[in-house]
Structure formats: structure tokens, C-alpha cells
Write a protein that holds these residues in place. Sequence first.
Motif, PDB file in Angstrom:
ATOM      1  N   UNK A   2       0.831  -1.203   0.000  1.00  0.00           N
ATOM      2  CA  UNK A   2       0.000   0.000   0.000  1.00  0.00           C
ATOM      3  C   UNK A   2       0.861   1.247   0.000  1.00  0.00           C
ATOM      4  N   UNK A   3       0.304   2.311  -0.582  1.00  0.00           N
ATOM      5  CA  UNK A   3       0.986   3.600  -0.612  1.00  0.00           C
ATOM      6  C   UNK A   3       0.840   4.286   0.737  1.00  0.00           C
ATOM      7  N   UNK A   4       1.948   4.736   1.339  1.00  0.00           N
ATOM      8  CA  UNK A   4       1.842   5.384   2.649  1.00  0.00           C
ATOM      9  C   UNK A   4       1.079   6.692   2.552  1.00  0.00           C
ATOM     10  N   UNK A   5       0.420   7.041   3.650  1.00  0.00           N
ATOM     11  CA  UNK A   5      -0.305   8.301   3.693  1.00  0.00           C
ATOM     12  C   UNK A   5       0.690   9.453   3.598  1.00  0.00           C
ATOM     13  N   UNK A   6       0.423  10.436   2.709  1.00  0.00           N
ATOM     14  CA  UNK A   6       1.350  11.548   2.567  1.00  0.00           C
ATOM     15  C   UNK A   6       1.467  12.353   3.858  1.00  0.00           C
ATOM     16  N   UNK A   7       2.684  12.721   4.191  1.00  0.00           N
ATOM     17  CA  UNK A   7       2.941  13.502   5.392  1.00  0.00           C
ATOM     18  C   UNK A   7       3.419  14.887   5.003  1.00  0.00           C
ATOM     19  N   UNK A   8       2.736  15.905   5.487  1.00  0.00           N
ATOM     20  CA  UNK A   8       3.133  17.274   5.212  1.00  0.00           C
ATOM     21  C   UNK A   8       3.900  17.797   6.415  1.00  0.00           C
ATOM     22  N   UNK A   9       5.140  18.172   6.199  1.00  0.00           N
ATOM     23  CA  UNK A   9       5.995  18.686   7.266  1.00  0.00           C
ATOM     24  C   UNK A   9       6.106  20.196   7.100  1.00  0.00           C
ATOM     25  N   UNK A  10       5.801  20.933   8.159  1.00  0.00           N
ATOM     26  CA  UNK A  10       5.870  22.389   8.048  1.00  0.00           C
ATOM     27  C   UNK A  10       7.302  22.869   8.290  1.00  0.00           C
ATOM     28  N   UNK A  11       8.107  22.771   7.239  1.00  0.00           N
ATOM     29  CA  UNK A  11       9.448  23.350   7.298  1.00  0.00           C
ATOM     30  C   UNK A  11       9.495  24.623   6.451  1.00  0.00           C
ATOM     31  N   UNK A  12       8.310  25.130   6.110  1.00  0.00           N
ATOM     32  CA  UNK A  12       8.221  26.310   5.247  1.00  0.00           C
ATOM     33  C   UNK A  12       7.973  27.594   6.032  1.00  0.00           C
ATOM     34  N   UNK A  13       7.110  27.528   7.057  1.00  0.00           N
ATOM     35  CA  UNK A  13       6.821  28.744   7.824  1.00  0.00           C
ATOM     36  C   UNK A  13       8.059  29.330   8.509  1.00  0.00           C
ATOM     37  N   UNK A  14       9.056  28.535   8.952  1.00  0.00           N
ATOM     38  CA  UNK A  14      10.252  29.160   9.539  1.00  0.00           C
ATOM     39  C   UNK A  14      10.992  30.077   8.560  1.00  0.00           C
ATOM     40  N   UNK A  15      10.791  29.864   7.271  1.00  0.00           N
ATOM     41  CA  UNK A  15      11.376  30.751   6.264  1.00  0.00           C
ATOM     42  C   UNK A  15      10.427  31.900   5.929  1.00  0.00           C
ATOM     43  N   UNK A  16       9.153  31.565   5.796  1.00  0.00           N
ATOM     44  CA  UNK A  16       8.181  32.541   5.300  1.00  0.00           C
ATOM     45  C   UNK A  16       7.749  33.565   6.339  1.00  0.00           C
ATOM     46  N   UNK A  17       7.598  33.144   7.588  1.00  0.00           N
ATOM     47  CA  UNK A  17       7.132  34.076   8.618  1.00  0.00           C
ATOM     48  C   UNK A  17       8.117  35.220   8.833  1.00  0.00           C
ATOM     49  N   UNK A  18       9.424  34.963   9.016  1.00  0.00           N
ATOM     50  CA  UNK A  18      10.364  36.093   9.154  1.00  0.00           C
ATOM     51  C   UNK A  18      10.388  36.974   7.906  1.00  0.00           C
ATOM     52  N   UNK A  19      10.257  36.377   6.744  1.00  0.00           N
ATOM     53  CA  UNK A  19      10.252  37.138   5.493  1.00  0.00           C
ATOM     54  C   UNK A  19       9.088  38.126   5.468  1.00  0.00           C
ATOM     55  N   UNK A  20       7.894  37.654   5.805  1.00  0.00           N
ATOM     56  CA  UNK A  20       6.717  38.524   5.793  1.00  0.00           C
ATOM     57  C   UNK A  20       6.791  39.565   6.903  1.00  0.00           C
ATOM     58  N   UNK A  21       7.230  39.176   8.097  1.00  0.00           N
ATOM     59  CA  UNK A  21       7.330  40.132   9.209  1.00  0.00           C
ATOM     60  C   UNK A  21       8.315  41.253   8.880  1.00  0.00           C
TER      61      UNK A  21
END
Length: 297
Positions: A2-21
Motif C-alpha cells: 500500500x501507498x503510505x499516507x502523505x505527510x506534510x511537514x511544516x518546514x516552510x513557515x520558519x522561512x516565510x514568517x520572518x520574510x513577511x514580518x
Amino acid sequence: MSTPKPTIIDDKSPHCIPFILSLLSAHPPSSQSPFIIGLNGVQGAGKTTLVSALSSTLNARGLRTLVCSIDDLYLQHADQVSLAETHKDNPLVQHRGEPGTHDMVLARELFSALREGREVAVPEYDKSLFGGQGDRVDPKEWKVVNKPGEEKVQVIIFEGWCVGFRALGEEGVRRKREGASRTLGGHRVEDLLFVDGKLEGYEVVNETFDAFIHIDAEETEFVYGWRQEQEAALRREKGSGMSEEMVVRFVDSYYPAYELYTEALREGFFKGREDGEGRQLRLVVGRDRKVKEVIKI
């Protein structure tokens, strides 16, 4: 196996939040001039998770943040049916999805009101209606913002898989179609040009952006595998979901837009704008959806 359930890891907000702030500190929003973020994410790469983290952080800092999706601007069902019938030989507009299947008159009205701090109801779309063809929710159920006596929206996150795509013009479309591609050669040039022409109307939103985030993929074709994982999980957990063949046909239906317009986003959404330098963040993810490269443009 069976295909494993996709896992979404939030390694994006540590880059995006400081950028937007950082941008917000240099360009603070006001009740009459909200800060508008455009966010384009390859489907399946973790866009929804990032949007949630970003909006939560901004709200927690006292910045009233509104998340809008381009999906909520799809044409009403009757108008989508009419579009498909009027252009029955163009497979790109037989279903919602591609540029041209959104109501840009409604988009203009929405963003005009938001930019001016006026009271406005935010459209909502239900993809489950009409057997999955979808339709707009009754306007009486839409969320109303900027009511009298209520705190004004200060930050807007406008997200979607085709947010920021811009028309190439006939020469640009023909050049893309004649080059190496997975799907473009299977479409008539006039059908591609129809979609490209419709994109010109999307500038009513594009021109409002103060910042742009692009969740890109090392290989755009990763989107096929990511969708296969999602549907396999649905079949396993709910007993229903698209077959592998159906997934390929489904992704093929919107993949032409990726092949036409992604390159320009990679070069820079604000390219040519006098104050545009440093306003875009491009995150490049690998097959595992993890960030491999961060580029400030």
C-alpha cells in the motif's frame, strides 16, 4: 504494497514568517491600505499548512489577517456549464480549474472593497455541489469583514495553485508549445491562447500584491505522485477515490498551466517593478516535500 499516507511537514513557515514580518515592518499596513500577500503553491506541496501557520502567527501579533482562496472565485455552476458549452472543443475549460474559470468581476469587487477598508462579504465555493462539479455558496452564508465598529482587515493572504500566473501573449504561448513539454503538444494552440487571454483579467488581483511566496518543486511533475498518494489514502481510508489512471487524467487537465507559467514565477513575480526587489520568496521542495532551497527575489 500500500501507498503510505502523505505527510506534510511544516518546514516552510520558519522561512516565510520572518520574510513577511520583515516586509511588514518596512511597509506597515493601515485600515485603508492592507498588506496583500500572493501565495502560489504546487498542489500537494504543503501550501495549506503554510497558510494556516502564517495566518495564525499574524493574527497572534495583532494583525487581523484574512485568508482568501482563488478557488472561492470559481464561476457559478451555471456559468461554468455555459462556458464549457460555448467552447465545447476546448478541453481546458470543460471543468473548473484553469484560468478562465474564475469570476474576475467578482474578484475586482472583492479586492477593491478590501483595499479601501469597506465592508464586504467574502465569496465561498463548495466543490461538493452538483456531484462534485461545484458551485458558489449562497451569498447569505458568506463571511462579512470590515463591519462598522469592527477591526479592519490588515493583512490578506490570497492563495491558490495558479495565483500569480500572468499572460504570455501569442508569441510566448507558441514558443512554449513548440518546446519540450509533457502536455502542451496535446492541445490546440487556439485553446491555450484562450486561457492565456483570460489571464489578462487576473491582473486586477496581481497588481495588488505587496509580497509573494512561491512554493515550487524541483520537478513540477512531482504533482502527479503527490496526487496519487492523496487518492491512495482516500481509497484506503474511505473506500473511494480516483484510480491511478483517473489521477493522471485529472492532473493532465491543469498541468498545461504549470508548463506555461511557472518559469515566469521562478524569474520573479515583481520583475520590472521599481520597488519589487526582495518582495518574493521562492521555496523549492523535493519529492519528499521538504524545502531544499530558499531564494529571495
